[in-house]
Design a protein around this motif. Sequence first.
Motif, PDB file in Angstrom:
ATOM      1  N   ILE A   1       0.774  -1.261  -0.087  1.00  0.00           N
ATOM      2  CA  ILE A   1       0.038   0.025  -0.096  1.00  0.00           C
ATOM      3  C   ILE A   1       0.826   1.113  -0.121  1.00  0.00           C
ATOM      4  O   ILE A   1       0.710   2.251  -0.615  1.00  0.00           O
ATOM      5  CB  ILE A   1      -0.905   0.033   1.181  1.00  0.00           C
ATOM      6  N   PHE A   2       1.905   1.275   0.770  1.00  0.00           N
ATOM      7  CA  PHE A   2       2.880   2.531   1.118  1.00  0.00           C
ATOM      8  C   PHE A   2       3.393   2.615  -0.366  1.00  0.00           C
ATOM      9  O   PHE A   2       3.707   3.702  -0.901  1.00  0.00           O
ATOM     10  CB  PHE A   2       3.795   2.170   2.265  1.00  0.00           C
ATOM     11  N   THR A   3       4.003   1.616  -1.000  1.00  0.00           N
ATOM     12  CA  THR A   3       4.617   1.779  -2.410  1.00  0.00           C
ATOM     13  C   THR A   3       3.418   2.154  -3.425  1.00  0.00           C
ATOM     14  O   THR A   3       3.951   2.988  -4.276  1.00  0.00           O
ATOM     15  CB  THR A   3       5.221   0.235  -2.709  1.00  0.00           C
ATOM     16  N   ASN A   4       2.698   1.733  -3.557  1.00  0.00           N
ATOM     17  CA  ASN A   4       1.442   2.153  -4.361  1.00  0.00           C
ATOM     18  C   ASN A   4       1.071   3.705  -4.049  1.00  0.00           C
ATOM     19  O   ASN A   4       1.222   4.390  -5.069  1.00  0.00           O
ATOM     20  CB  ASN A   4       0.120   1.289  -4.418  1.00  0.00           C
ATOM     21  N   ASP A   5       1.033   4.043  -3.143  1.00  0.00           N
ATOM     22  CA  ASP A   5       0.503   5.282  -2.620  1.00  0.00           C
ATOM     23  C   ASP A   5       1.573   6.428  -2.864  1.00  0.00           C
ATOM     24  O   ASP A   5       1.393   7.635  -3.354  1.00  0.00           O
ATOM     25  CB  ASP A   5       0.055   5.566  -1.259  1.00  0.00           C
ATOM     26  N   CYS A   6       2.800   6.177  -2.457  1.00  0.00           N
ATOM     27  CA  CYS A   6       4.076   6.962  -2.523  1.00  0.00           C
ATOM     28  C   CYS A   6       5.159   6.735  -3.674  1.00  0.00           C
ATOM     29  O   CYS A   6       6.088   7.425  -3.801  1.00  0.00           O
ATOM     30  CB  CYS A   6       4.784   6.899  -1.107  1.00  0.00           C
ATOM     31  N   ASP A   7       4.852   5.754  -4.325  1.00  0.00           N
ATOM     32  CA  ASP A   7       5.695   5.449  -5.429  1.00  0.00           C
ATOM     33  C   ASP A   7       7.224   5.220  -4.983  1.00  0.00           C
ATOM     34  O   ASP A   7       8.108   5.736  -5.697  1.00  0.00           O
ATOM     35  CB  ASP A   7       5.789   6.561  -6.692  1.00  0.00           C
TER      36      ASP A   7
END
Length: 52
Positions: free
Chosen positions: A7-13
């Motif tokens: 989720i973090f990777t998807n939200d913050c790239d």
Amino acid sequence: MKLAHQIFTNDCDAKFTLEHAWRELRHDQKWCSAPSTKATGQSKRKKTQESA
């Protein structure tokens, strides 16, 4: 934990690189949630009776 990283990777790239710090501080008193006035619905202002 894997889902949180995704989720973090998807939200913050970006990859979450502070897991070591998060593990150290997650139970620290400063970061633990405390009951707030918003959560309980109480106001900081005192209610007074109006004179007629």
